[in-house]
Every structure is written in structure tokens, then in C-alpha cells.
Design a protein around this motif. Sequence first.
Motif, short mmCIF file in Angstrom:
data_model
loop_
_atom_site.label_atom_id
_atom_site.label_comp_id
_atom_site.label_asym_id
_atom_site.label_seq_id
_atom_site.Cartn_x
_atom_site.Cartn_y
_atom_site.Cartn_z
N TYR A 147 0.81 -1.21 0.00
CA TYR A 147 0.00 0.00 0.00
C TYR A 147 0.85 1.27 0.00
O TYR A 147 0.34 2.37 0.12
N ASN A 148 2.15 1.12 -0.13
CA ASN A 148 3.06 2.27 -0.25
C ASN A 148 3.46 2.37 -1.71
O ASN A 148 4.17 1.51 -2.23
N TYR A 149 3.01 3.41 -2.39
CA TYR A 149 3.24 3.55 -3.83
C TYR A 149 4.73 3.51 -4.18
O TYR A 149 5.11 2.97 -5.21
N MET A 150 5.57 4.04 -3.31
CA MET A 150 7.00 4.10 -3.61
C MET A 150 7.70 2.76 -3.38
O MET A 150 8.86 2.61 -3.72
N LYS A 151 7.01 1.80 -2.79
CA LYS A 151 7.57 0.46 -2.61
C LYS A 151 6.90 -0.47 -3.62
O LYS A 151 7.25 -0.47 -4.78
#
Length: 154
Positions: free
Chosen positions: A53-57
Amino acid sequence: MFDGQNLFSARSGKIKVEWEVDENMNRLIKSNSIKEAIIVGISSETKLRFAEYNYMKQGEKLSNFLINSIVPMVDTTYRTLNSRENRYLMGSSMGGYISFSILWMHSEYFSKAAALSLPVAVEGGGIYQVLAKKESPELPVSYTHLTLPTTPYV
């Protein structure tokens, strides 16, 4: 809607709390407060939730799966209004984080998002990395950010 395991049944969710989405949708439709809608619940794996849910991950990969697999499957399986104006995202906490991120990055597919209890400080303020990655959405968007007094989980 993200955290789909919590939307319709307390038995399916890890936290054993149901959002009662089906009951609330039926009540709002019957009162003519909202139009009928298809709710697609996207479950999360508890151990992977912060990364997915972390776009950068892993969130960018999740957004590509949503856009390239889930949206076309729903549009070909059900009678939908197939346009960005009729596609919304919603989630709580990290589910709100990914909802806002996908809306910001992919406004050509989605027009609105509700981010309940958006955790702006989580993951070192990662939401600001999403905002820095793209100055603004390509198309007009609408989003709601609600901060609730208590949250059942993070």
C-alpha cells in the motif's frame, strides 16, 4: 476499496471488525442518497500491507495490477459505466494512502478517492514522495481526506 477483507464480514478480516459496506450501501441506495455501485474489495496480506500500500515500494506494482487486470475484468464481467468519472478509490489508513497515491498518479483511470485516516507521516512521509514524483494529476480529480478520532488498525 482497499483492505477488502474487512468490508463485508467480520469473520474474513484479521481485526474482526466489519465496515458493513453492503448494509450501508443498501441503506443509502434505498434512501436515494447514492446511486447503485459495484464495490470491488481488494484484500491485503497483513505482513505485506505496508509495502503493497506504499506507492513508492510495491504500490506502483499494485496500481498496475488494478489498472491492467482488475478494472478490465470488472468492466467485461459486469454492466459498468466504463469511464474514469465512474471509478473511485477508497481506503483507511494505508488503504487511504494507496487510494490517494493511485488517484494522483493515474487520474486517467480514476476520478475520486476517499482516504480515511490518511497516515501522512508513515513510512517517513512517503506520501510526499508521491506528490514530488508528479506535480499534479493529468486530469481533474476530487479527493476526501478524513481524519477519524480513532482507527482500528494502522
